[in-house]
Design a protein around this motif. Structure first.
Motif, mmCIF file in Angstrom:
data_model
loop_
_atom_site.group_PDB
_atom_site.id
_atom_site.type_symbol
_atom_site.label_atom_id
_atom_site.label_comp_id
_atom_site.label_asym_id
_atom_site.label_seq_id
_atom_site.Cartn_x
_atom_site.Cartn_y
_atom_site.Cartn_z
ATOM 1 N N LEU A 1 -4.664 14.739 -3.248
ATOM 2 C CA LEU A 1 -4.125 13.895 -2.200
ATOM 3 C C LEU A 1 -5.139 13.746 -1.084
ATOM 4 O O LEU A 1 -5.683 14.719 -0.602
ATOM 5 C CB LEU A 1 -2.848 14.519 -1.626
ATOM 6 N N THR A 2 -5.385 12.539 -0.698
ATOM 7 C CA THR A 2 -6.189 12.266 0.483
ATOM 8 C C THR A 2 -5.403 11.312 1.353
ATOM 9 O O THR A 2 -4.966 10.270 0.881
ATOM 10 C CB THR A 2 -7.540 11.619 0.113
ATOM 11 N N VAL A 3 -5.181 11.681 2.591
ATOM 12 C CA VAL A 3 -4.474 10.812 3.516
ATOM 13 C C VAL A 3 -5.520 9.997 4.261
ATOM 14 O O VAL A 3 -6.377 10.552 4.931
ATOM 15 C CB VAL A 3 -3.617 11.625 4.510
ATOM 16 N N GLN A 4 -5.475 8.695 4.082
ATOM 17 C CA GLN A 4 -6.420 7.797 4.742
ATOM 18 C C GLN A 4 -5.782 7.279 6.018
ATOM 19 O O GLN A 4 -4.738 6.645 5.982
ATOM 20 C CB GLN A 4 -6.767 6.618 3.823
ATOM 21 N N ARG A 5 -6.421 7.539 7.146
ATOM 22 C CA ARG A 5 -5.893 7.076 8.430
ATOM 23 C C ARG A 5 -6.668 5.853 8.884
ATOM 24 O O ARG A 5 -7.881 5.841 8.872
ATOM 25 C CB ARG A 5 -5.999 8.169 9.484
ATOM 26 N N ALA A 6 -5.938 4.837 9.288
ATOM 27 C CA ALA A 6 -6.539 3.625 9.841
ATOM 28 C C ALA A 6 -5.634 3.137 10.960
ATOM 29 O O ALA A 6 -4.474 3.531 11.048
ATOM 30 C CB ALA A 6 -6.683 2.562 8.760
ATOM 31 N N ALA B 1 -1.109 7.519 1.830
ATOM 32 C CA ALA B 1 -1.410 8.710 1.041
ATOM 33 C C ALA B 1 -1.919 8.239 -0.309
ATOM 34 O O ALA B 1 -1.165 7.669 -1.097
ATOM 35 C CB ALA B 1 -0.169 9.580 0.879
ATOM 36 N N ASP B 2 -3.196 8.412 -0.556
ATOM 37 C CA ASP B 2 -3.813 8.005 -1.812
ATOM 38 C C ASP B 2 -3.828 9.218 -2.733
ATOM 39 O O ASP B 2 -4.717 10.057 -2.654
ATOM 40 C CB ASP B 2 -5.227 7.490 -1.549
ATOM 41 N N GLY C 1 6.818 11.392 7.517
ATOM 42 C CA GLY C 1 6.626 10.964 8.886
ATOM 43 C C GLY C 1 5.190 10.645 9.261
ATOM 44 O O GLY C 1 4.906 10.324 10.405
ATOM 45 N N ARG C 2 4.277 10.721 8.289
ATOM 46 C CA ARG C 2 2.852 10.521 8.588
ATOM 47 C C ARG C 2 2.244 9.338 7.862
ATOM 48 O O ARG C 2 1.111 8.966 8.154
ATOM 49 C CB ARG C 2 2.081 11.784 8.209
ATOM 50 N N VAL C 3 2.934 8.789 6.884
ATOM 51 C CA VAL C 3 2.375 7.683 6.114
ATOM 52 C C VAL C 3 3.370 6.551 5.986
ATOM 53 O O VAL C 3 4.581 6.747 6.105
ATOM 54 C CB VAL C 3 1.904 8.126 4.700
ATOM 55 N N ASP C 4 2.838 5.355 5.728
ATOM 56 C CA ASP C 4 3.663 4.176 5.475
ATOM 57 C C ASP C 4 3.740 3.862 3.989
ATOM 58 O O ASP C 4 4.607 3.129 3.553
ATOM 59 C CB ASP C 4 3.065 2.950 6.172
ATOM 60 N N ARG C 5 2.765 4.386 3.231
ATOM 61 C CA ARG C 5 2.681 4.004 1.825
ATOM 62 C C ARG C 5 1.991 5.115 1.033
ATOM 63 O O ARG C 5 1.109 5.792 1.529
ATOM 64 C CB ARG C 5 1.882 2.704 1.717
#
Length: 114
Positions: free
Chosen positions: A19-24, A30-31, A60-64
């Motif tokens: 899991l890698t959470v990509q923040r933009a 969450a990829d 609560g930290r990702v949209d997708r």
């Protein structure tokens, strides 16, 4: 900023990064990549529990969420469908095998950092 979270059952040293959470600025995704379960553990609900743990870790930290699996992996596709994932594309892997790319968009996401 990229944040990496590893989820694995106790005692599994070679589970690897799943899991890698990509923040933009406009989206947090969450990829997951490819979720893999050891052959001798398949069919025991391990994959479903891993996926649930990943989703809980990102609550609560990702949209997708995004992931991929073999396009002919019927059991995997059923699991992801039950969890709300939808096939959005197909692509070949480096060895020429056909992959299904899936996404799950959270409706009304209330990210803590939004």
């Amino acid at each position: 900023m990229t944040e990496q979270v590893t989820v694995a059952p106790a005692g599994v040293a070679d589970a690897g990064e799943i899991l890698t959470v990509q923040r933009a600025a406009y989206l947090v995704e969450a990829d997951i990549g490819r979720l893999s379960v050891a052959p001798d553990q398949q069919g025991r609900g391990v994959g479903a529990r891993l996926l649930a743990a990943i989703e809980a870790a990102c609550a609560g930290r990702v949209d997708r969420f995004a992931l991929f699996t073999g396009a002919d992996s019927a059991d995997n596709l059923r699991l992801y469908d039950r969890r709300g994932y939808r096939v959005v594309a197909h692509r070949p892997d480096p060895n020429g095998f056909r992959l299904a790319v899936l996404e799950k968009t959270l409706v009304g996401s209330a990210r803590r950092d939004a």
